[in-house]
Design a protein around this motif. Structure first.
Motif, PDB file in Angstrom:
ATOM      1  N   SER A 153       1.167  -1.712   0.334  1.00  0.00           N
ATOM      2  CA  SER A 153      -0.127  -0.067  -0.170  1.00  0.00           C
ATOM      3  C   SER A 153       1.036   1.628  -0.363  1.00  0.00           C
ATOM      4  O   SER A 153       2.280   1.141   0.251  1.00  0.00           O
ATOM      5  N   ALA A 154       0.295   2.584   0.056  1.00  0.00           N
ATOM      6  CA  ALA A 154       1.047   3.117  -0.327  1.00  0.00           C
ATOM      7  C   ALA A 154       2.059   3.793   1.076  1.00  0.00           C
ATOM      8  O   ALA A 154       3.043   4.178   1.113  1.00  0.00           O
ATOM      9  N   TRP A 155       1.017   3.113   2.455  1.00  0.00           N
ATOM     10  CA  TRP A 155       1.373   3.893   4.041  1.00  0.00           C
ATOM     11  C   TRP A 155       2.714   2.573   3.490  1.00  0.00           C
ATOM     12  O   TRP A 155       3.787   2.980   4.514  1.00  0.00           O
ATOM     13  N   GLY A 314      12.631   2.516  13.367  1.00  0.00           N
ATOM     14  CA  GLY A 314      11.486   1.804  14.558  1.00  0.00           C
ATOM     15  C   GLY A 314       9.813   2.476  14.091  1.00  0.00           C
ATOM     16  O   GLY A 314       9.182   2.640  13.274  1.00  0.00           O
ATOM     17  N   THR A 315      10.180   4.017  13.458  1.00  0.00           N
ATOM     18  CA  THR A 315       9.010   4.362  12.523  1.00  0.00           C
ATOM     19  C   THR A 315       8.162   3.859  10.995  1.00  0.00           C
ATOM     20  O   THR A 315       7.245   3.290  10.649  1.00  0.00           O
ATOM     21  N   GLY A 316       9.332   3.601  10.691  1.00  0.00           N
ATOM     22  CA  GLY A 316       8.886   2.524   9.611  1.00  0.00           C
ATOM     23  C   GLY A 316       8.417   1.410   9.479  1.00  0.00           C
ATOM     24  O   GLY A 316       7.645   1.153   9.066  1.00  0.00           O
ATOM     25  N   ILE A 317       8.846   0.640  10.613  1.00  0.00           N
ATOM     26  CA  ILE A 317       7.966  -0.425  11.150  1.00  0.00           C
ATOM     27  C   ILE A 317       6.534  -0.399  11.638  1.00  0.00           C
ATOM     28  O   ILE A 317       5.732  -1.095  11.290  1.00  0.00           O
ATOM     29  N   MET A 318       6.227   0.317  12.448  1.00  0.00           N
ATOM     30  CA  MET A 318       5.713   1.390  13.104  1.00  0.00           C
ATOM     31  C   MET A 318       4.326   0.984  12.258  1.00  0.00           C
ATOM     32  O   MET A 318       3.756   0.744  11.793  1.00  0.00           O
ATOM     33  N   LEU A 319       4.608   2.101  10.948  1.00  0.00           N
ATOM     34  CA  LEU A 319       3.982   2.283  10.066  1.00  0.00           C
ATOM     35  C   LEU A 319       3.383   1.099   9.386  1.00  0.00           C
ATOM     36  O   LEU A 319       2.775   0.569   9.259  1.00  0.00           O
ATOM     37  N   ALA A 320       4.342  -0.202   8.990  1.00  0.00           N
ATOM     38  CA  ALA A 320       4.647  -1.363   8.140  1.00  0.00           C
ATOM     39  C   ALA A 320       3.334  -2.562   8.792  1.00  0.00           C
ATOM     40  O   ALA A 320       2.511  -2.545   8.230  1.00  0.00           O
TER      41      ALA A 320
END
Length: 335
Positions: A153-155, A314-320
């Motif tokens: 997805s875009a996210w 951490g931000t990237g993993i949380m969004l994923a």
């Protein structure tokens, strides 16, 4: 990272169903209570996986990288054999029928991943390894799209970009000039290569034969050790030998038993008790445990670029995790 080599996927529904209700009676023995406590098992399993990096960093230099990979998996194969043999006798025809995918999985998840990781670890810090391997869930998403056309997805794309920015920042040790000039540290590139290889393994696990997990891992470990053997012989021909005292051999034995076998048993029991999705979240404990151990046991220093990398990854993993569809998620456990 270690593997890792013990991830499970949501493609095996039997493994993903919650198990029996834990026995919480006062009279239950301590081992039984531990065996029925999902989070106690998961915490210990991830602690042992994190210790793989720390112990490896301690003995590398006295133990060559390829030798460490080879003897770790030979030892794990020997330890697991007595537990796996009853299941292996039954599952052998199915494993033989699916020998091609077993070779691919052993090459990516056992032989290449661990050997590349140890080569990189010999030239960089344990903190860097832990942080660089923490982007593995996003690497898995990229492989899932490349191999099976699972469109993110875009996210998820935003998450990949943010996390890769954190990886790049750690890899160049916070030097923007090095980033512009593409002067990545060679050791960190080995670590990134190991993570990319392991990501392929995790995604391809959905093609693994439908056999008992111990049978699958026994054959994967054996094949992986055989694949590392020629490289180990070449390393020996270059004069590389295990040196030092008994502590180096004790370190290899520890890595063969705890990160390579016990963590696998504990993680799979945790999956049986609470399901793969919830158990998979526990793997984010690996960089946390590892970072504390690196500072306390190795005397490594935490730099600003480590903290910035942690924040971005951490931000990237949380969004994923927040945006990934539950039915398509994949659990990865690095070694």
């Amino acid at each position: 990272m270690d593997l890792p080599s013990r991830p499970l996927t949501l493609d095996h529904p039997i493994e993903n169903q919650p198990g029996p209700v834990p026995d919480t009676r006062d009279g239950a023995s301590m081992p039984l209570r531990l065996w029925n406590s999902a989070w106690a098992l998961l915490i210990l399993g991830n602690l042992f996986w994190a210790s793989n990096i720390i112990v490896g960093r301690l003995i590398l230099g006295h133990v060559p990288a390829v030798a460490l990979s080879f003897w770790r998996w030979v030892g794990a194969f020997a330890v697991a054999f007595w537990f796996a043999w009853p299941h292996l006798k039954k599952d052998w025809p199915v494993l033989l029928e699916h020998w091609k995918i077993m070779v691919v999985l052993a090459a990516t998840g056992i032989a290449a991943f661990n050997t590349l990781a140890y080569i990189g670890l010999s030239g960089t810090t344990a903190l860097n390894v832990l942080l660089l391997q923490s982007c593995l869930p996003l690497i898995v998403a990229v492989w899932a799209f490349g191999l099976f056309r699972e469109r993110p997805s875009a996210w998820q794309l935003v998450a990949v970009a943010i996390s890769l920015a954190g990886v790049a920042f750690v890899a160049v040790h916070g030097s923007f000039n090095a980033l512009l000039e593409l002067q990545f540290c060679h050791a960190d590139l080995w670590i990134l290569a190991s993570a990319v290889t392991y990501g392929a393994y995790v995604v391809l696990l959905r093609r693994r034969p439908d056999v008992h997990p111990l049978s699958f891992m026994q054959i994967a470990m054996g094949l992986g050790a055989l694949m590392v053997a020629p490289i180990y012989l070449w390393e020996l021909s270059q004069g590389e030998r295990i040196t030092g005292d008994w502590r180096n051999y004790a370190g290899i034995a520890f890595m063969a038993v705890f990160p390579s076998f016990i963590s696998y048993l504990f993680f799979n029991r945790g999956v049986q008790l609470i399901g793969a999705t919830r158990a998979g979240q526990s793997t984010h404990l690996i960089p946390i445990f590892g970072s504390f151990m690196a500072v306390l046991l190795l005397g490594e220093a935490i730099h600003i670029y480590h903290l910035a990398g942690v924040a971005l990854i951490g931000t990237g993993i949380m969004l994923a995790q927040l945006k990934a569809p539950a039915a398509r998620s994949v659990t990865a456990t690095p070694e």
